[in-house]
Motif scaffolding. Sequence first.
Motif, PDB file in Angstrom:
ATOM      1  N   THR A 110     -21.869   8.651 -43.560  1.00  0.00           N
ATOM      2  CA  THR A 110     -22.428   9.198 -42.358  1.00  0.00           C
ATOM      3  C   THR A 110     -21.706  10.379 -41.834  1.00  0.00           C
ATOM      4  O   THR A 110     -21.851  10.957 -40.723  1.00  0.00           O
ATOM      5  N   THR A 111     -20.377  10.770 -42.556  1.00  0.00           N
ATOM      6  CA  THR A 111     -20.026  12.147 -41.972  1.00  0.00           C
ATOM      7  C   THR A 111     -20.012  13.233 -42.870  1.00  0.00           C
ATOM      8  O   THR A 111     -20.635  13.300 -43.990  1.00  0.00           O
ATOM      9  N   LYS A 116     -11.617   9.387 -36.964  1.00  0.00           N
ATOM     10  CA  LYS A 116     -12.722   7.979 -36.998  1.00  0.00           C
ATOM     11  C   LYS A 116     -12.567   7.693 -38.529  1.00  0.00           C
ATOM     12  O   LYS A 116     -12.459   8.587 -39.540  1.00  0.00           O
ATOM     13  N   PHE A 148     -14.304   5.301 -41.409  1.00  0.00           N
ATOM     14  CA  PHE A 148     -15.762   4.944 -41.693  1.00  0.00           C
ATOM     15  C   PHE A 148     -15.596   3.983 -42.804  1.00  0.00           C
ATOM     16  O   PHE A 148     -14.827   4.454 -43.919  1.00  0.00           O
ATOM     17  N   PRO A 191     -10.433   4.771 -33.826  1.00  0.00           N
ATOM     18  CA  PRO A 191     -11.922   4.205 -34.014  1.00  0.00           C
ATOM     19  C   PRO A 191     -12.457   4.000 -35.218  1.00  0.00           C
ATOM     20  O   PRO A 191     -12.215   4.927 -36.182  1.00  0.00           O
ATOM     21  N   THR A 202     -16.058   2.605 -37.842  1.00  0.00           N
ATOM     22  CA  THR A 202     -17.131   2.066 -37.949  1.00  0.00           C
ATOM     23  C   THR A 202     -17.643   1.671 -39.498  1.00  0.00           C
ATOM     24  O   THR A 202     -17.042   2.174 -40.312  1.00  0.00           O
ATOM     25  N   VAL A 244     -20.119   1.049 -41.973  1.00  0.00           N
ATOM     26  CA  VAL A 244     -21.370   1.570 -42.362  1.00  0.00           C
ATOM     27  C   VAL A 244     -22.082   1.066 -43.611  1.00  0.00           C
ATOM     28  O   VAL A 244     -21.407   0.907 -44.397  1.00  0.00           O
TER      29      VAL A 244
END
Length: 131
Positions: A29-30, A64, A66, A89, A91, A93
């Motif tokens: 997603t990046t 960030k 992932f 932080p 995430t 995915v």
Amino acid sequence: MDKKMKEILDHAIYGTPEIKPEERALFLTTFRERIHVALTKSQVIKAGTYDEVINVMKTKRNLKLFLNGNLSYSIYSNYIQQANANGVPFTIVTPTTNTPFGLVLADGTDAVSRQSFVIEDDWYIQDTEEN
């Protein structure tokens, strides 16, 4: 119908167009230009953690993390602990397409001037030859 009106109607019907969807699917997603370091799934599965990832977490800000949700939590829990310790932080995915990447550490908002963001070891070669 004028172009602006058509755009408004298209957004209402189809949603906002996604920027670089193939790239975002590949890199969890990046965008490529934001990546400091990325590990393949085999590299993440390997015991321990990569010092390169931890060093970026300790020295850079506005990061960030992932993580590929198709991997087991126990496999990347060391990275989550390091991210928490360094205020990064994260995430998890769940990719909708096939990606060789298991972890991507990226800048949260800005592009990074870096030629290569992968660690080319035996695990990396194994994963890239499979895809």
